[in-house]
Enzyme design. Structure first.
Site, PDB file in Angstrom:
ATOM      1  N   ARG A  32       0.967  -1.305  -0.009  1.00 26.92           N
ATOM      2  CA  ARG A  32      -0.220  -0.008   0.024  1.00 26.92           C
ATOM      3  C   ARG A  32       0.913   1.290   0.035  1.00 26.92           C
ATOM      4  O   ARG A  32       1.921   1.343   0.325  1.00 26.92           O
ATOM      5  CB  ARG A  32      -0.885   0.139   1.486  1.00 26.92           C
ATOM      6  CG  ARG A  32      -1.978  -0.999   1.565  1.00 26.92           C
ATOM      7  CD  ARG A  32      -3.034  -0.532   2.457  1.00 26.92           C
ATOM      8  NE  ARG A  32      -2.121  -0.266   3.850  1.00 26.92           N
ATOM      9  CZ  ARG A  32      -2.165  -1.182   4.580  1.00 26.92           C
ATOM     10  NH1 ARG A  32      -2.450  -2.401   4.376  1.00 26.92           N
ATOM     11  NH2 ARG A  32      -1.482  -0.709   5.956  1.00 26.92           N
ATOM     12  N   GLY A  33       0.170   2.519  -0.382  1.00 27.59           N
ATOM     13  CA  GLY A  33       0.838   3.483   0.017  1.00 27.59           C
ATOM     14  C   GLY A  33       2.143   3.586  -0.887  1.00 27.59           C
ATOM     15  O   GLY A  33       2.201   3.367  -1.853  1.00 27.59           O
ATOM     16  N   ASP A  81       5.439  -9.888   9.886  1.00 27.73           N
ATOM     17  CA  ASP A  81       5.700  -8.620  10.586  1.00 27.73           C
ATOM     18  C   ASP A  81       7.303  -8.191  10.705  1.00 27.73           C
ATOM     19  O   ASP A  81       7.903  -8.932  11.292  1.00 27.73           O
ATOM     20  CB  ASP A  81       4.964  -8.871  12.007  1.00 27.73           C
ATOM     21  CG  ASP A  81       4.807  -7.473  12.597  1.00 27.73           C
ATOM     22  OD1 ASP A  81       5.621  -6.681  12.636  1.00 27.73           O
ATOM     23  OD2 ASP A  81       3.718  -7.204  13.555  1.00 27.73           O
ATOM     24  N   VAL A  82       7.555  -6.947  10.298  1.00 33.33           N
ATOM     25  CA  VAL A  82       8.894  -6.718  10.259  1.00 33.33           C
ATOM     26  C   VAL A  82       9.446  -6.596  11.716  1.00 33.33           C
ATOM     27  O   VAL A  82      10.762  -6.523  11.939  1.00 33.33           O
ATOM     28  CB  VAL A  82       9.496  -5.243   9.565  1.00 33.33           C
ATOM     29  CG1 VAL A  82       8.978  -5.586   8.018  1.00 33.33           C
ATOM     30  CG2 VAL A  82       8.440  -4.160  10.028  1.00 33.33           C
ATOM     31  N   SER A 163      10.640  10.974   7.290  1.00 36.08           N
ATOM     32  CA  SER A 163       9.577  11.708   7.156  1.00 36.08           C
ATOM     33  C   SER A 163       9.716  13.324   7.410  1.00 36.08           C
ATOM     34  O   SER A 163      10.768  13.259   8.243  1.00 36.08           O
ATOM     35  CB  SER A 163       8.339  11.063   8.124  1.00 36.08           C
ATOM     36  OG  SER A 163       7.256  12.183   8.058  1.00 36.08           O
ATOM     37  N   TYR A 175       6.692   9.230  17.042  1.00 27.28           N
ATOM     38  CA  TYR A 175       6.954   9.162  15.772  1.00 27.28           C
ATOM     39  C   TYR A 175       7.833  10.170  15.269  1.00 27.28           C
ATOM     40  O   TYR A 175       8.814   9.593  14.341  1.00 27.28           O
ATOM     41  CB  TYR A 175       5.403   9.695  14.818  1.00 27.28           C
ATOM     42  CG  TYR A 175       5.646   9.318  13.316  1.00 27.28           C
ATOM     43  CD1 TYR A 175       5.624   8.078  13.010  1.00 27.28           C
ATOM     44  CD2 TYR A 175       5.383  10.387  12.501  1.00 27.28           C
ATOM     45  CE1 TYR A 175       5.819   7.721  11.406  1.00 27.28           C
ATOM     46  CE2 TYR A 175       5.435  10.556  11.254  1.00 27.28           C
ATOM     47  CZ  TYR A 175       5.473   9.117  10.550  1.00 27.28           C
ATOM     48  OH  TYR A 175       5.763   8.673   9.238  1.00 27.28           O
ATOM     49  N   LYS A 179      11.541   9.047  13.590  1.00 28.25           N
ATOM     50  CA  LYS A 179      11.697   9.593  12.280  1.00 28.25           C
ATOM     51  C   LYS A 179      13.068  10.144  12.257  1.00 28.25           C
ATOM     52  O   LYS A 179      13.949  10.134  11.353  1.00 28.25           O
ATOM     53  CB  LYS A 179      10.777  10.100  11.490  1.00 28.25           C
ATOM     54  CG  LYS A 179       9.535   9.417  11.162  1.00 28.25           C
ATOM     55  CD  LYS A 179       9.971   8.041  10.413  1.00 28.25           C
ATOM     56  CE  LYS A 179       8.775   7.679   9.783  1.00 28.25           C
ATOM     57  NZ  LYS A 179       9.066   6.281   9.110  1.00 28.25           N
TER      58      LYS A 179
HETATM   59  N1  LIG Z   1       1.563   8.695   4.570  1.00 31.12           N
HETATM   60  C1  LIG Z   1       2.320   9.942   4.712  1.00 31.12           C
HETATM   61  O1  LIG Z   1       1.760  10.942   4.438  1.00 31.12           O
HETATM   62  C2  LIG Z   1       3.663   9.811   5.100  1.00 31.12           C
HETATM   63  C3  LIG Z   1       4.503  11.028   5.185  1.00 31.12           C
HETATM   64  C4  LIG Z   1       5.797  10.693   5.635  1.00 31.12           C
HETATM   65  C5  LIG Z   1       6.524   9.643   5.807  1.00 31.12           C
HETATM   66  N2  LIG Z   1       5.715   8.717   5.679  1.00 31.12           N
HETATM   67  C6  LIG Z   1       6.477   7.187   5.858  1.00 31.12           C
HETATM   68  O2  LIG Z   1       6.556   6.654   4.616  1.00 31.12           O
HETATM   69  C7  LIG Z   1       6.384   5.081   4.728  1.00 31.12           C
HETATM   70  C8  LIG Z   1       5.124   4.655   4.116  1.00 31.12           C
HETATM   71  O3  LIG Z   1       3.838   4.970   4.698  1.00 31.12           O
HETATM   72  P1  LIG Z   1       2.431   5.025   4.027  1.00 31.12           P
HETATM   73  O4  LIG Z   1       1.520   6.018   4.729  1.00 31.12           O
HETATM   74  O5  LIG Z   1       2.826   4.776   2.618  1.00 31.12           O
HETATM   75  O6  LIG Z   1       2.151   3.496   4.748  1.00 31.12           O
HETATM   76  P2  LIG Z   1       0.837   2.421   4.841  1.00 31.12           P
HETATM   77  O7  LIG Z   1       0.162   3.013   3.748  1.00 31.12           O
HETATM   78  O8  LIG Z   1       0.588   2.226   6.039  1.00 31.12           O
HETATM   79  O9  LIG Z   1       1.447   1.065   4.152  1.00 31.12           O
HETATM   80  C9  LIG Z   1       2.304   0.713   4.956  1.00 31.12           C
HETATM   81  C10 LIG Z   1       2.663  -0.519   4.403  1.00 31.12           C
HETATM   82  O10 LIG Z   1       3.646  -1.435   5.207  1.00 31.12           O
HETATM   83  C11 LIG Z   1       3.298  -2.642   5.540  1.00 31.12           C
HETATM   84  N3  LIG Z   1       3.516  -2.731   6.820  1.00 31.12           N
HETATM   85  C12 LIG Z   1       3.114  -2.030   8.022  1.00 31.12           C
HETATM   86  N4  LIG Z   1       3.420  -2.440   9.009  1.00 31.12           N
HETATM   87  C13 LIG Z   1       4.102  -3.562   8.878  1.00 31.12           C
HETATM   88  C14 LIG Z   1       4.696  -4.398   9.651  1.00 31.12           C
HETATM   89  N5  LIG Z   1       4.775  -4.323  10.965  1.00 31.12           N
HETATM   90  N6  LIG Z   1       5.341  -5.636   9.064  1.00 31.12           N
HETATM   91  C15 LIG Z   1       5.401  -5.771   7.988  1.00 31.12           C
HETATM   92  N7  LIG Z   1       4.789  -4.785   6.882  1.00 31.12           N
HETATM   93  C16 LIG Z   1       4.185  -3.772   7.672  1.00 31.12           C
HETATM   94  C17 LIG Z   1       1.756  -2.425   5.078  1.00 31.12           C
HETATM   95  O11 LIG Z   1       1.070  -3.748   4.929  1.00 31.12           O
HETATM   96  P3  LIG Z   1       0.262  -4.662   6.526  1.00 31.12           P
HETATM   97  O12 LIG Z   1      -0.559  -3.744   6.821  1.00 31.12           O
HETATM   98  O13 LIG Z   1      -0.330  -5.860   5.482  1.00 31.12           O
HETATM   99  O14 LIG Z   1       1.392  -5.084   6.886  1.00 31.12           O
HETATM  100  C18 LIG Z   1       1.654  -1.827   3.907  1.00 31.12           C
HETATM  101  O15 LIG Z   1       2.325  -2.587   2.777  1.00 31.12           O
HETATM  102  C19 LIG Z   1       6.315   4.942   6.399  1.00 31.12           C
HETATM  103  O16 LIG Z   1       7.665   4.853   7.042  1.00 31.12           O
HETATM  104  C20 LIG Z   1       5.812   6.392   7.033  1.00 31.12           C
HETATM  105  O17 LIG Z   1       6.179   6.524   8.208  1.00 31.12           O
HETATM  106  C21 LIG Z   1       4.314   8.700   5.476  1.00 31.12           C
END
Ligand SMILES: NC(=O)c1ccc[n+]([C@@H]2O[C@H](COP(=O)([O-])OP(=O)(O)OC[C@H]3O[C@@H](n4cnc5c(N)ncnc54)[C@H](OP(=O)(O)O)[C@@H]3O)[C@@H](O)[C@H]2O)c1
Length: 278
Positions: A32-33, A81-82, A163, A175, A179
Site C-alpha cells: 500500500r501507499g 511482521d517486520v 518523514s 513518531y 523518524k
Molecule cells: N503517509 C504519509 O503521508 C507519510 C508521510 C511521511 C512519511 N511516511 C512514511 O512513509 C512510509 C510509508 O507510509 P505509508 O503511509 O505509505 O504506509 P501505509 O499506507 O500505512 O502502508 C504501509 C505498508 O507497510 C506494511 N506494514 C505496516 N506495518 C508492517 C509491519 N509491522 N510489518 C510488515 N509490513 C508492515 C503494510 O502492509 P500490512 O498492513 O499488510 O502489514 C503496507 O504494505 C512509512 O515509513 C511512513 O512513516 C508517510
C-alpha cells in the site's frame, strides 16, 4: 476534470527510466501507499523486487495486479511482521537466494503507535521505535553481506524512508523522534558502511495524498480543514507517493553513485507536517 499538472504528477511514468534495470531490491511494506508505488516503479523499470507485508491476501493481490509483461518472476513476496525477531532476516536471505544477490534495500514499513504525550504509553513509544528504527537497523544488518557484492558502479544502496516529521515538529512526538532517529541512522551507517561500497540515504516524504488514507479522507470529509492544511504547501498541493518513489529509484540507481549520508526531503516545501500545525 483532471488538470494537466495533476496528470504529470500521477503518471504515466516519465518515458525516461530510472536506471534500476537489472537491480535486485528489497522493499519492506510494499502493498500500500508509498511502498506499493516504489515496488511498481522498480518493476516497471526492470528491477527484481522482494517485498513483505503482514497481509498475505494483499501480497497476492499485488502480484495478481501486475501486467504479465512485467514478469511475475521479478517479484518475490513474503507475509511477515517486520518487528518479529528473525522473520525479516530470513526474508532478506530468501530474497538474496532467489535473486542471486542484492543491490539495494528500502526500509519503507513504518508508522506511529499511540496518541499525544498523555495518551501514549511506554509500549506505544517502544513499538513506534521498533517499527521505524529497529526494523531499519535489522534490515540493513541482514542485507550488508549481500550489498557488499552489489553489481554496478553505484555499489550497494540503502534508502531509509523517514518523514518530514523527523525534522519539523509535529504531534505524536514518538513518531517524530523515531523518524529523526532514522535520519541520523542513515548518516551514521553511510560512514560505517562506506568502506564496503555501500551507500545509505534517508528520504523524508511530506504529507502524501494517498487514495483512501488520512489526508485523502480529510479532503473528502472535511474540505475546509483540508483547504487550510493545503496552505502548508506553497503551491497548495500535497506531494504524491509517485513523486517520492521516483527519488527513491534515483537513489537506488548508479546515477546517484556520489550521494551517500544525505537526507532528501520530498515534500514540496511543506511547512508544518500536520493539519494541527506547529
Ligand atoms: N503517509 C504519509 O503521508 C507519510 C508521510 C511521511 C512519511 N511516511 C512514511 O512513509 C512510509 C510509508 O507510509 P505509508 O503511509 O505509505 O504506509 P501505509 O499506507 O500505512 O502502508 C504501509 C505498508 O507497510 C506494511 N506494514 C505496516 N506495518 C508492517 C509491519 N509491522 N510489518 C510488515 N509490513 C508492515 C503494510 O502492509 P500490512 O498492513 O499488510 O502489514 C503496507 O504494505 C512509512 O515509513 C511512513 O512513516 C508517510
Amino acid at each position: 476534470m483532471v488538470s494537466v499538472s495533476e496528470d504529470r504528477r500521477h503518471g504515466p511514468w516519465p518515458a525516461v527510466r530510472s536506471g534500476v534495470d537489472g537491480k535486485r531490491i528489497v522493499v519492506t511494506g510494499g502493498t500500500r501507499g508509498l511502498g506499493e508505488q516504489i515496488v511498481r516503479l522498480l518493476l516497471t523499470d526492470g528491477a527484481s523486487v522482494a517485498t513483505c507485508a503482514r497481509s498475505e491476501p494483499d501480497l497476492a493481490a499485488l502480484a495478481k495486479s501486475l501486467p504479465d509483461d512485467q514478469g511475475r518472476e521479478a517479484l518475490f513476496t513474503q507475509a511477515l511482521d517486520v518487528v518479529e525477531p528473525g522473520l525479516l532476516e530470513e526474508f532478506v536471505e530468501g530474497a538474496a537466494e532467489r535473486f542471486d544477490g542484492l543491490d539495494g534495500v528500502v526500509a519503507c514499513a513504518g508508522g506511529a503507535r499511540g496518541g499525544g504525550l498523555e495518551e501514549a504509553d511506554a509500549h506505544d513509544w517502544a513499538a513506534t521505535w521498533e517499527l521505524n528504527v529497529g526494523h531499519t537497523a535489522r534490515l540493513v544488518r541482514a542485507a550488508v553481506p549481500y550489498l557488499r557484492g552489489a553489481r554496478g558502479t553505484g555499489g550497494g544502496s540503502v534508502v531509509v524512508i523517514a518523514s518530514i516529521s523527523g525534522w519539523k515538529p509535529g504531534p505524536q512526538a514518538q513518531y517524530g523522534a523515531a523518524k529523526a532517529a532514522q535520519i541520523h541512522l542513515a548518516a551514521s551507517l553511510a560512514r560505517e558502511l562506506g568502506p564496503d561500497g555501500i551507500r545509505v540515504n534517508a528520504v523524508s516524504p511530506g504529507s502524501m495524498l494517498i487514495p483512501g488514507k488520512r489526508w485523502d479522507r480529510m479532503r473528502v470529509a472535511q474540505p475546509e480543514a483540508f483547504a487550510r492544511f493545503a496552505t502548508e504547501f506553497p503551491n497548495g498541493q500535497l506531494v504524491a507517493p509517485q513523486e517520492v518513489a521516483r527519488v527513491v529509484a534515483f537513489l537506488l540507481s548508479d546515477a546517484s553513485s556520489g550521494v551517500s549520508g544525505a537526507h532528501v526531503p520530498v515534500d514540496r516545501a511543506q511547512n508544518a507536517p500536520s493539519a494541527e500545525g506547529y
